[in-house]
Design a protein around this motif. Structure first.
Motif, PDB file in Angstrom:
ATOM      1  N   LEU A   1       8.200 -75.298  27.589  1.00  0.00           N
ATOM      2  CA  LEU A   1       8.096 -74.128  27.492  1.00  0.00           C
ATOM      3  C   LEU A   1       8.904 -73.612  26.310  1.00  0.00           C
ATOM      4  CD1 LEU A   1       8.213 -73.391  31.271  1.00  0.00           C
ATOM      5  CD2 LEU A   1       6.071 -73.341  29.658  1.00  0.00           C
ATOM      6  N   ALA A   2       8.471 -72.351  25.512  1.00  0.00           N
ATOM      7  CA  ALA A   2       9.328 -71.788  24.444  1.00  0.00           C
ATOM      8  C   ALA A   2      10.072 -70.726  25.092  1.00  0.00           C
ATOM      9  CB  ALA A   2       8.386 -71.189  23.501  1.00  0.00           C
ATOM     10  N   LEU A   3      11.224 -70.871  25.726  1.00  0.00           N
ATOM     11  CA  LEU A   3      12.081 -69.894  26.544  1.00  0.00           C
ATOM     12  C   LEU A   3      13.199 -69.376  25.475  1.00  0.00           C
ATOM     13  CD1 LEU A   3      12.267 -71.457  30.215  1.00  0.00           C
ATOM     14  CD2 LEU A   3      10.513 -69.835  29.153  1.00  0.00           C
ATOM     15  N   THR A   4      13.819 -68.266  25.695  1.00  0.00           N
ATOM     16  CA  THR A   4      15.072 -67.785  25.054  1.00  0.00           C
ATOM     17  C   THR A   4      15.965 -68.369  25.741  1.00  0.00           C
ATOM     18  OG1 THR A   4      15.242 -65.912  26.218  1.00  0.00           O
ATOM     19  CG2 THR A   4      13.931 -65.631  24.331  1.00  0.00           C
ATOM     20  N   ARG A   5      17.214 -68.242  25.300  1.00  0.00           N
ATOM     21  CA  ARG A   5      18.474 -68.884  26.186  1.00  0.00           C
ATOM     22  C   ARG A   5      18.771 -68.122  27.413  1.00  0.00           C
ATOM     23  NH1 ARG A   5      23.791 -69.443  22.217  1.00  0.00           N
ATOM     24  NH2 ARG A   5      22.716 -70.827  20.507  1.00  0.00           N
ATOM     25  N   THR A   6      18.295 -66.773  27.477  1.00  0.00           N
ATOM     26  CA  THR A   6      18.543 -66.076  28.823  1.00  0.00           C
ATOM     27  C   THR A   6      17.294 -66.337  29.642  1.00  0.00           C
ATOM     28  OG1 THR A   6      19.587 -64.224  27.565  1.00  0.00           O
ATOM     29  CG2 THR A   6      18.624 -63.694  29.590  1.00  0.00           C
ATOM     30  N   GLU A   7      16.412 -66.742  29.212  1.00  0.00           N
ATOM     31  CA  GLU A   7      15.309 -66.960  30.369  1.00  0.00           C
ATOM     32  C   GLU A   7      15.434 -68.100  30.847  1.00  0.00           C
ATOM     33  OE1 GLU A   7      12.054 -64.295  27.653  1.00  0.00           O
ATOM     34  OE2 GLU A   7      11.989 -66.441  27.400  1.00  0.00           O
ATOM     35  N   PHE A   8      16.038 -69.358  29.836  1.00  0.00           N
ATOM     36  CA  PHE A   8      16.285 -70.802  30.438  1.00  0.00           C
ATOM     37  C   PHE A   8      17.291 -70.550  31.516  1.00  0.00           C
ATOM     38  CE2 PHE A   8      18.695 -74.497  30.340  1.00  0.00           C
ATOM     39  CZ  PHE A   8      17.707 -75.527  30.306  1.00  0.00           C
ATOM     40  N   ASP A   9      18.321 -69.744  31.038  1.00  0.00           N
ATOM     41  CA  ASP A   9      19.561 -69.551  32.273  1.00  0.00           C
ATOM     42  C   ASP A   9      19.097 -69.232  33.576  1.00  0.00           C
ATOM     43  OD1 ASP A   9      21.151 -70.825  30.139  1.00  0.00           O
ATOM     44  OD2 ASP A   9      21.926 -68.762  29.418  1.00  0.00           O
ATOM     45  N   LEU A  10      18.079 -67.929  33.498  1.00  0.00           N
ATOM     46  CA  LEU A  10      17.695 -67.532  34.405  1.00  0.00           C
ATOM     47  C   LEU A  10      16.926 -68.655  35.473  1.00  0.00           C
ATOM     48  CD1 LEU A  10      16.152 -63.866  33.817  1.00  0.00           C
ATOM     49  CD2 LEU A  10      17.786 -64.455  35.645  1.00  0.00           C
ATOM     50  N   LEU A  11      16.016 -69.100  34.729  1.00  0.00           N
ATOM     51  CA  LEU A  11      15.000 -70.304  35.408  1.00  0.00           C
ATOM     52  C   LEU A  11      15.963 -71.435  36.292  1.00  0.00           C
ATOM     53  CD1 LEU A  11      12.515 -71.289  36.165  1.00  0.00           C
ATOM     54  CD2 LEU A  11      12.271 -72.615  34.039  1.00  0.00           C
ATOM     55  N   THR A  12      17.228 -71.954  35.475  1.00  0.00           N
ATOM     56  CA  THR A  12      17.975 -72.956  35.903  1.00  0.00           C
ATOM     57  C   THR A  12      18.526 -72.087  37.185  1.00  0.00           C
ATOM     58  OG1 THR A  12      18.246 -73.636  33.743  1.00  0.00           O
ATOM     59  CG2 THR A  12      19.970 -74.197  35.148  1.00  0.00           C
ATOM     60  N   GLU A  13      19.337 -70.987  37.020  1.00  0.00           N
ATOM     61  CA  GLU A  13      19.923 -70.446  38.131  1.00  0.00           C
ATOM     62  C   GLU A  13      18.804 -70.426  39.269  1.00  0.00           C
ATOM     63  OE1 GLU A  13      23.891 -69.219  39.150  1.00  0.00           O
ATOM     64  OE2 GLU A  13      22.868 -70.188  37.226  1.00  0.00           O
TER      65      GLU A  13
ATOM     66  N   ASN B   1       9.443 -61.334  31.446  1.00  0.00           N
ATOM     67  CA  ASN B   1       9.297 -62.234  30.305  1.00  0.00           C
ATOM     68  C   ASN B   1       9.241 -63.646  30.780  1.00  0.00           C
ATOM     69  OD1 ASN B   1       9.712 -60.035  28.790  1.00  0.00           O
ATOM     70  ND2 ASN B   1      11.609 -60.454  28.008  1.00  0.00           N
ATOM     71  N   LEU B   2      10.202 -64.125  31.519  1.00  0.00           N
ATOM     72  CA  LEU B   2       9.926 -65.515  32.097  1.00  0.00           C
ATOM     73  C   LEU B   2       8.546 -65.805  32.805  1.00  0.00           C
ATOM     74  CD1 LEU B   2      11.326 -68.278  32.708  1.00  0.00           C
ATOM     75  CD2 LEU B   2      12.309 -67.260  34.712  1.00  0.00           C
ATOM     76  N   ARG B   3       8.142 -64.863  33.741  1.00  0.00           N
ATOM     77  CA  ARG B   3       6.813 -65.082  34.463  1.00  0.00           C
ATOM     78  C   ARG B   3       5.774 -65.215  33.540  1.00  0.00           C
ATOM     79  NH1 ARG B   3       8.221 -60.405  38.869  1.00  0.00           N
ATOM     80  NH2 ARG B   3       8.472 -61.774  40.613  1.00  0.00           N
ATOM     81  N   ARG B   4       5.859 -64.292  32.433  1.00  0.00           N
ATOM     82  CA  ARG B   4       4.745 -64.416  31.296  1.00  0.00           C
ATOM     83  C   ARG B   4       4.625 -65.874  30.758  1.00  0.00           C
ATOM     84  NH1 ARG B   4       5.799 -58.904  30.961  1.00  0.00           N
ATOM     85  NH2 ARG B   4       7.448 -59.230  28.987  1.00  0.00           N
ATOM     86  N   LYS B   5       5.782 -66.354  30.520  1.00  0.00           N
ATOM     87  CA  LYS B   5       5.907 -67.590  29.803  1.00  0.00           C
ATOM     88  C   LYS B   5       5.627 -68.798  30.623  1.00  0.00           C
ATOM     89  CE  LYS B   5       8.687 -66.165  25.903  1.00  0.00           C
ATOM     90  NZ  LYS B   5      10.114 -66.542  25.089  1.00  0.00           N
ATOM     91  N   LEU B   6       5.780 -68.580  32.041  1.00  0.00           N
ATOM     92  CA  LEU B   6       5.432 -69.601  33.100  1.00  0.00           C
ATOM     93  C   LEU B   6       3.910 -69.668  33.404  1.00  0.00           C
ATOM     94  CD1 LEU B   6       8.217 -68.965  35.633  1.00  0.00           C
ATOM     95  CD2 LEU B   6       7.938 -71.155  34.012  1.00  0.00           C
ATOM     96  N   GLY B   7       3.071 -68.517  32.877  1.00  0.00           N
ATOM     97  CA  GLY B   7       1.842 -68.520  33.000  1.00  0.00           C
ATOM     98  C   GLY B   7       1.395 -67.941  34.328  1.00  0.00           C
ATOM     99  N   GLU B   8       2.186 -67.118  34.789  1.00  0.00           N
ATOM    100  CA  GLU B   8       1.614 -66.589  36.155  1.00  0.00           C
ATOM    101  C   GLU B   8       0.560 -66.114  36.238  1.00  0.00           C
ATOM    102  OE1 GLU B   8       4.750 -64.660  38.316  1.00  0.00           O
ATOM    103  OE2 GLU B   8       6.042 -66.409  38.794  1.00  0.00           O
TER     104      GLU B   8
END
Length: 249
Positions: free
Chosen positions: A172-184, A220-227
């Motif tokens: 997934l092409a996540l930004t740093r913030t999107e990655f940190d959110l998903l990890t958390e 943004n994260l939801r869109r990149k996850l393809g929800e």
């Protein structure tokens, strides 16, 4: 434009107002950054390729290519933290800025102490990994003796130390913030995370008025996850916050 790539932490200030540019340069230099400055989006894109900065402050109202388009193009070539600093403080401006990849948004006139605090909070988060650390980790590599922490939830997998996220083995092409959110979220997938808690843990800030940062980046994260309507990965818990959807979904 001043460019010196010899510092451990580099910042690029993109601002066409000389007084504000000088203030930001001074503020960041007192935080230990080697600071370079440009006055336009075009110059910023050129400078990023030379500098590889860790932080970019970006005005929205730039001559030529505006800040929104500049941010969009920056996100194609850099993983630097991007903080938008602008007098355009309408909700739509914040939304557009954050949706194009900015990590934070500060309105003019701003307090130098607030800028320092927000930057310090961002840099308490994990930095970009080295090439060796970024190598893909095998599934299950979080066991005894492993050098990688890997989180799995259904079809999602996060290589925490390599800072890479996958859905069905597609990166997934996540930004740093999107990655940190998903990890958390994936560290405690059954937990309901309030917006305020995510602000503290991901952004390192106590500004409760900034919960819009969480909302936009979750979107943004939801869109990149393809929800889709029928397939969710992040569930909104009304009046509380967010949690991961069941891995069986």
């Amino acid at each position: 434009m001043v460019i010196d790539s010899g510092s451990e932490r580099r910042a690029l200030v993109v601002e066409d107002d000389e007084d504000i540019r000088s203030l930001i340069e001074f503020t960041l230099s007192t935080q230990g950054f080697e600071v370079s400055a440009v006055e336009s989006g075009t110059a910023a894109l050129e400078a990023v390729r030379t500098l590889d900065p860790d932080l970019i402050t970006l005005d929205l109202g730039l001559p030529g290519i505006d800040g929104i388009e500049t941010c969009r193009r920056l996100r194609e070539i850099t993983e630097a933290y991007v903080v938008m600093i602008t007098a355009r403080n309408e909700p739509i401006d914040r939304l557009l800025g954050l949706e194009t990849g900015a990590d934070d948004f500060i309105a003019k006139p701003f307090d130098a102490h607030e800028l320092k605090a927000r930057v310090n909070a961002m840099f308490r988060r994990p930095r970009r990994p080295s090439a060796a650390a970024a190598a893909p980790a095998p599934v299950g590599a979080s066991g005894p003796g492993s050098t990688h922490e890997v989180l799995e939830h259904g079809v999602l997998r996060v290589d925490v130390d390599g800072r890479r996220a996958f859905k069905e083995d597609q990166e997934l092409a996540l930004t740093r913030t999107e990655f940190d959110l998903l990890t958390e979220l994936m560290r405690s997938p059954a937990r309901v995370w309030s917006r305020e808690t995510l602000l503290r843990s991901v952004w390192g800030t106590e500004w409760s008025s900034d919960t819009h940062l969480v909302e936009v980046h979750i979107g943004n994260l939801r869109r990149k996850l393809g929800e889709t309507k029928d397939r969710k990965f992040v569930r909104t818990v009304r009046g509380v916050g967010y949690r991961m959807e069941s891995s069986d979904t």
